[in-house]
Scaffold this motif. Sequence first.
Motif, PDB file in Angstrom:
ATOM      1  N   LEU A   1       0.828  -1.206   0.000  1.00 45.30           N
ATOM      2  CA  LEU A   1       0.000   0.000   0.000  1.00 45.30           C
ATOM      3  C   LEU A   1       0.864   1.258   0.000  1.00 45.30           C
ATOM      4  N   ALA A   2       1.945   1.240   0.776  1.00 45.47           N
ATOM      5  CA  ALA A   2       2.851   2.391   0.831  1.00 45.47           C
ATOM      6  C   ALA A   2       3.499   2.647  -0.530  1.00 45.47           C
ATOM      7  N   ARG A   3       3.880   1.581  -1.232  1.00 43.02           N
ATOM      8  CA  ARG A   3       4.483   1.750  -2.557  1.00 43.02           C
ATOM      9  C   ARG A   3       3.482   2.354  -3.535  1.00 43.02           C
ATOM     10  N   ILE A   4       2.241   1.893  -3.476  1.00 48.12           N
ATOM     11  CA  ILE A   4       1.215   2.426  -4.373  1.00 48.12           C
ATOM     12  C   ILE A   4       0.979   3.909  -4.088  1.00 48.12           C
ATOM     13  N   CYS A   5       0.851   4.255  -2.806  1.00 44.62           N
ATOM     14  CA  CYS A   5       0.609   5.651  -2.434  1.00 44.62           C
ATOM     15  C   CYS A   5       1.787   6.537  -2.834  1.00 44.62           C
ATOM     16  N   ALA A   6       3.016   6.033  -2.660  1.00 41.18           N
ATOM     17  CA  ALA A   6       4.189   6.817  -3.044  1.00 41.18           C
ATOM     18  C   ALA A   6       4.223   7.031  -4.552  1.00 41.18           C
ATOM     19  N   GLN A   7       3.912   5.992  -5.315  1.00 41.65           N
ATOM     20  CA  GLN A   7       3.883   6.109  -6.773  1.00 41.65           C
ATOM     21  C   GLN A   7       2.856   7.139  -7.215  1.00 41.65           C
ATOM     22  N   GLU A   8       1.708   7.150  -6.560  1.00 40.85           N
ATOM     23  CA  GLU A   8       0.636   8.075  -6.933  1.00 40.85           C
ATOM     24  C   GLU A   8       0.773   9.433  -6.236  1.00 40.85           C
TER      25      GLU A   8
END
Length: 390
Positions: A228-235
């Motif tokens: 989830l953290a990777r997705i949020c950072a990407q977005e």
Amino acid sequence: MLSGLIFGRRARQPARRICVLHAGMPKTGTSALQAYLAANARALARVGILYPQSGRQNKGIQHGDLMREIAGRPIFKGNARMVADLDREIARRPHEVLLLSGEFIYNPLYVQGTRAVQDHFAARGYRLHVVTYLRDQPALMNSFYAQLAKGLREARGFDAFLDQRLNPHRAPGRVFRMERFLANTASQESNRQNAAGERPEDGVTHHFQPYAAEVQSTGIEPHFMDALARICAQEELAEGLADIRPKLRRVPRQNETCGPVQLAAARILGAEIAPRFTQPELARATVGVIERLATATEEAGLSEKAYSGLTPARVAQIRESLHAGNAKFAQNVWGTSWEAQFPRAEAPPVSNDLEDLGDADGLRLAAEIAARVRPEIEAIIQRRLAKGLI
């Protein structure tokens, strides 16, 4: 941004939002993760991640029936207002990330290959990310068989179950065939980039995660939060997630294992009850029987090890049948082999199925438990019938 009419007070929403769907596959720690997300919903909301209250079931932790309603499928316990309730909630509560979790979601996405779920969230202005944990099929089939059997939905022996589920021409086995998952994501050429988090052409990013030994030993919760953290950072959304993660609380795990005597008792009852219903009807009619059977087994003074029907021959049968699809999926999505993600166990599997062992005493005890609990199980089913199955 939202389609249709939304009743209630609108909140000021950010210009761009994403939806993260945890498409929980059977027996991949889904209930533990859902309990964790529900327990920390308020903390997540403070950094812009909404784990909505609307449609939450199973002690208020997961969105199974909500996703069934979105996909246009019959619901189990909910009502036909869940989607409308969710629309009101997402309009009322400011958020950058809408987070949902339910075991049913993988079915329309990857097994049936319909567009209902994707289209629903696209119409509401969300870019969609789907996080799905995959399990090596021998262990998955063993757990799936035990889950169905203890719920009176599978009365056959393990061999008959495997023969049906490994048949590529019969629908029940599609959940185990990774080539079907591959066909129902983006084009095969872009699957690896998609899984790595790059933006696909259809606006949906699929994050396939191996539910391997490391994830099982540490628990799915920290691993999912990393994803989830990777997705949020990407977005570039929910920037406060890193600050609150150390403060999120873990939830004690519930023991949901089923032992060989409980499973044998369930097969006896299932053989009597299952012929009265279609499979979809049976799934709804028997809600609640698992808990009663588990209690009856405890009342008999048993403390059982988890059921295992795996033998070397059955494992070989599973691997041979599914190897080609597994290899193609792993290469396209992870750029590696299936075996690299799911290393083989060194010790050969040993079945504790009472029929395999020829355990007459265990089978006799299972029959006694089945006879003792039969009136209560029938009462549970009659109450479900009175409420209506659909």
